[in-house]
Design a protein around this motif. Structure first.
Motif, mmCIF file in Angstrom:
data_model
loop_
_atom_site.group_PDB
_atom_site.id
_atom_site.type_symbol
_atom_site.label_atom_id
_atom_site.label_comp_id
_atom_site.label_asym_id
_atom_site.label_seq_id
_atom_site.Cartn_x
_atom_site.Cartn_y
_atom_site.Cartn_z
ATOM 1 N N GLU A 132 0.788 -1.238 0.192
ATOM 2 C CA GLU A 132 -0.137 0.240 -0.456
ATOM 3 C C GLU A 132 1.031 0.982 -0.061
ATOM 4 O O GLU A 132 2.139 1.522 0.230
ATOM 5 N N SER A 133 0.319 2.380 -0.422
ATOM 6 C CA SER A 133 1.322 3.337 -0.394
ATOM 7 C C SER A 133 0.814 3.910 0.891
ATOM 8 O O SER A 133 0.228 4.029 2.035
ATOM 9 N N LEU A 134 1.897 5.005 1.213
ATOM 10 C CA LEU A 134 2.273 6.208 2.272
ATOM 11 C C LEU A 134 1.150 6.313 3.006
ATOM 12 O O LEU A 134 0.533 6.151 4.370
ATOM 13 N N ALA A 135 0.427 7.085 1.588
ATOM 14 C CA ALA A 135 -1.218 7.375 2.309
ATOM 15 C C ALA A 135 -2.179 6.439 3.093
ATOM 16 O O ALA A 135 -2.609 6.788 3.859
ATOM 17 N N GLN A 136 -1.781 5.572 2.100
ATOM 18 C CA GLN A 136 -2.973 4.636 2.668
ATOM 19 C C GLN A 136 -2.601 3.981 4.173
ATOM 20 O O GLN A 136 -3.469 3.534 5.045
ATOM 21 N N VAL A 137 -1.688 3.472 3.821
ATOM 22 C CA VAL A 137 -1.282 3.537 4.959
ATOM 23 C C VAL A 137 -1.356 4.143 6.847
ATOM 24 O O VAL A 137 -2.210 3.992 7.702
ATOM 25 N N SER A 138 -0.848 4.969 5.855
ATOM 26 C CA SER A 138 -1.662 6.534 7.427
ATOM 27 C C SER A 138 -2.816 6.229 8.002
ATOM 28 O O SER A 138 -3.244 6.554 9.264
ATOM 29 N N GLU A 139 -3.473 6.471 6.857
ATOM 30 C CA GLU A 139 -4.713 6.560 7.273
ATOM 31 C C GLU A 139 -5.304 5.480 7.606
ATOM 32 O O GLU A 139 -6.429 5.881 8.854
ATOM 33 N N ARG A 140 -4.924 4.831 7.509
ATOM 34 C CA ARG A 140 -5.338 2.981 8.113
ATOM 35 C C ARG A 140 -4.951 3.487 9.497
ATOM 36 O O ARG A 140 -4.989 2.991 10.653
ATOM 37 N N GLY A 141 -3.425 3.628 10.241
ATOM 38 C CA GLY A 141 -2.893 4.096 10.936
ATOM 39 C C GLY A 141 -3.756 4.910 11.723
ATOM 40 O O GLY A 141 -3.747 4.617 13.765
ATOM 41 N N HIS A 142 -4.282 5.558 11.519
ATOM 42 C CA HIS A 142 -5.194 7.299 12.502
ATOM 43 C C HIS A 142 -6.402 6.177 12.851
ATOM 44 O O HIS A 142 -6.816 6.594 14.083
ATOM 45 N N ARG A 143 -6.408 5.345 12.188
ATOM 46 C CA ARG A 143 -8.057 4.826 12.642
ATOM 47 C C ARG A 143 -8.031 3.926 13.602
ATOM 48 O O ARG A 143 -8.554 3.491 14.278
ATOM 49 N N LEU A 144 -6.833 3.094 12.979
ATOM 50 C CA LEU A 144 -6.521 2.397 14.853
ATOM 51 C C LEU A 144 -5.820 3.171 15.384
ATOM 52 O O LEU A 144 -5.079 2.210 16.587
ATOM 53 N N SER A 145 -5.626 4.251 15.568
ATOM 54 C CA SER A 145 -5.027 4.858 16.945
ATOM 55 C C SER A 145 -3.606 4.462 17.097
ATOM 56 O O SER A 145 -2.410 4.895 18.031
ATOM 57 N N SER A 146 -2.620 4.137 15.322
ATOM 58 C CA SER A 146 -1.521 4.347 16.104
ATOM 59 C C SER A 146 -0.551 5.149 15.406
ATOM 60 O O SER A 146 0.705 5.374 15.397
ATOM 61 N N ASP A 147 -1.498 6.396 15.046
ATOM 62 C CA ASP A 147 0.157 7.230 14.446
ATOM 63 C C ASP A 147 0.562 7.785 15.832
ATOM 64 O O ASP A 147 0.135 8.985 16.843
ATOM 65 N N VAL A 148 1.642 7.907 15.923
ATOM 66 C CA VAL A 148 2.346 7.707 16.725
ATOM 67 C C VAL A 148 3.845 8.327 16.356
ATOM 68 O O VAL A 148 4.177 7.492 15.462
ATOM 69 N N PRO A 149 4.596 9.498 17.130
ATOM 70 C CA PRO A 149 5.715 9.769 16.031
ATOM 71 C C PRO A 149 6.960 9.185 15.918
ATOM 72 O O PRO A 149 7.770 8.967 15.737
ATOM 73 N N THR A 150 6.965 8.561 16.826
ATOM 74 C CA THR A 150 8.124 6.938 16.700
ATOM 75 C C THR A 150 7.621 6.058 15.899
ATOM 76 O O THR A 150 8.744 5.288 15.702
ATOM 77 N N LEU A 151 6.244 6.168 15.658
ATOM 78 C CA LEU A 151 6.084 4.921 14.116
ATOM 79 C C LEU A 151 6.254 5.417 12.539
ATOM 80 O O LEU A 151 5.620 6.350 12.205
ATOM 81 N N TYR A 152 7.796 4.760 12.066
ATOM 82 C CA TYR A 152 7.790 5.348 11.354
ATOM 83 C C TYR A 152 7.504 4.062 9.860
ATOM 84 O O TYR A 152 7.176 3.167 10.100
#
Ligand code: TYD
Ligand code: MG
Length: 469
Positions: A132-152
């Motif tokens: 998946e593209s970065l945008a797709q993964v990050s969108e999913r990350g937001h939904r999963l509350s995985s948006d943490v600065p130390t997750l690259y």
């Protein structure tokens, strides 16, 4: 082999042959050998022992045993209870975990959640997606509350680039999604071929061990039900975890089939919700939630997965067949075992099944592999044949032998406790024999010596006089 221009390799098991063969002599699958070009000096064929990028073989200085810190002290808990459970208490630094399953079952979701949970503890985690593209993964990350600065995140398919990222980032854990989309330029074969899969896993393993990075590999299961190159990978990695269950249902079962750092066959149960996978801490209640009452063929079985008792509903439907070859369908049960149990029913209970289709199903998508389910399977078949519902608060467990005898299975105590906890009133099981029942057995039990006793137990419409043992 390295001096040859090409060789042929089985895409299922990795067997190599100098010329094409119609059938793989190792795994027996037809048409699985494909031509693979081999550049001179290739690293192919040496899984887990490939050279590092500096050209030197990795080495370590021997360490006194007493100075080695045990893994128990260093486990990284993801905080996702069901995941930590199947890993044996958490992720071990430097361990390589293979997560397999059907496309769409939830592998990326689970690992993005786990990566987020580790990152939230302040660990740096690298999630590489080749799908998946970065945008797709990050969108999913937001939904999963995985948006943490130390997750690259990195959208990457090149192994060499991934290794560079690991070098510069020095993460505690890396997720590679997926092993089939990652390829090394050391090999000419295409991404997803057995030699690529093995090369990628081997080189990542070397980094995992030398830099104490935990590596998660996601692998898709092929139509035949195996990971591409599974045998080549399963012995390389430390832990193999498979997703079971039906994509169309909300429940997902994660099972460790190999674990160098914990028990095997331990299962974790999750529910897929809009916010991702949610651990189910009380799976028995979940698996029994939709159980029909007063329906012939529905039986509760107290099974044990790993070290954990789980109650499941086994359903049987025996119907007259119009076909010359009656159908035998078993979902969630071993079909060989079912064939044996149906033969026992025919011979020992004198129930003719030759003109009947038999369908068996474990409700909820759990695959039951232990013999403790035998007695419940037989009871479900008899209940369906006789059109006699089983009392809703009865449950069964025990192994059934070819003579129709009922045998003891392990973990009787845990099974009885789980039944008591969920309000069951009677357990049907093998006689205690030389091993007395634990005093803590919390519900009345009834011993069955032989499956023949089920016939009187399951009189039509369940009307039978029953007294305690
Ligand atoms: P995914 O993790 O992409 O599967 P895999 O990596 O194994 O191929 O899971 C995809 C499915 O999960 C998809 O059908 C959508 C569903 N889903 C949810 O229901 N809730 C969620 O929060 C997410 C992220 C996915
Ligand atoms: Mg995915």
């Amino acid at each position: 082999m390295a001096s040859k221009r090409s060789h042929y390799e089985c895409q299922q098991c990795g067997y190599q042959a100098p010329r094409w063969l119609g059938r793989c002599p190792d795994c027996g699958i037809w048409g699985s050998l494909t031509e693979v070009p081999v550049p001179a000096g290739s690293l192919s064929g040496a899984p887990g022992r490939s050279l590092s990028r500096t050209g030197k073989a990795p080495h370590a200085t021997p360490v006194p045993l007493t100075e080695v810190v045990g893994v128990e002290h260093r486990r990284l808990r993801t905080g996702i209870s069901e995941l930590d459970r199947i890993l044996g208490g958490g992720l071990v630094p430097g361990a390589m975990v293979l997560v397999g399953g059907d496309p769409g079952i939830g592998k990326s979701t689970l690992l993005l959640q786990a990566a987020g949970a580790l990152a939230r503890q302040g660990l740096s985690v690298l999630y590489v997606s080749g799908e998946e593209s970065l945008a797709q993964v990050s969108e999913r990350g937001h939904r999963l509350s995985s948006d943490v600065p130390t997750l690259y995140l990195a959208a990457e398919t090149s192994l060499e680039s991934i290794l560079d990222h690991i070098d510069s980032l020095k993460p505690s854990a890396v997720v590679v999604d997926s092993i089939q989309t990652t390829w090394s330029d050391a090999l000419e074969s295409s991404a997803g071929s057995v030699s690529q899969v093995r090369e990628v896993a081997g080189r990542l393993l070397e980094v995992a061990k030398s830099q104490e990075v935990s590596v998660w590999l996601i692998g898709h299961v092929t139509k035949e039900g195996s990971l591409a190159g599974p045998r080549a990978l399963e012995h390389i990695v430390d832990t193999v975890v498979y997703f079971e269950g039906d994509r169309d249902h909300a429940y997902r079962i994660l099972r460790a089939t190999k674990n160098r750092f914990g028990p095997t066959d331990e299962v974790g149960v999750f529910e897929m919700r809009s916010g991702g996978l949610v651990p189910v801490e009380n799976p028995s209640a979940l698996f029994l939630a939709e159980r029909p009452r007063d329906t012939p063929g529905s039986v509760v079985v107290a099974t044990v997965e790993g070290t954990r008792p789980i109650l499941v509903e086994v359903q049987a439907l025996v119907t007259p067949t119009g076909a010359a070859m009656p159908r035998r369908v078993a979902n969630g049960l071993d079909s060989q075992r079912v064939a044996m149990l149906l033969a026992v029913v025919e011979k020992r209970l004198r129930v003719g099944l030759g003109a009947s289709d038999v369908f068996l199903n474990v409700a909820g998508g759990l695959a039951v592999r232990e013999p403790g389910a035998d007695l419940g399977v037989v009871a479900a078949v008899v209940s369906s044949v006789r059109n006699a519902p089983v009392e809703a608060t009865w449950a069964f467990f025990g192994e059934v032998g070819l003579g129709g005898e009922v045998r003891r299975v392990a973990h009787t105590d845990q099974r009885l406790h789980e039944l008591a906890r969920l309000g069951f009133t009677r357990a049907f099981m093998a006689p205690a024999g030389a091993v007395p029942l634990p005093a803590s057995a919390a519900i009345p039990t009834r011993s069955l010596l032989h499956v023949g006793e089920l016939a009187e137990l399951l009189a039509p419409m369940g009307k039978c006089g029953l007294t305690d043992d």
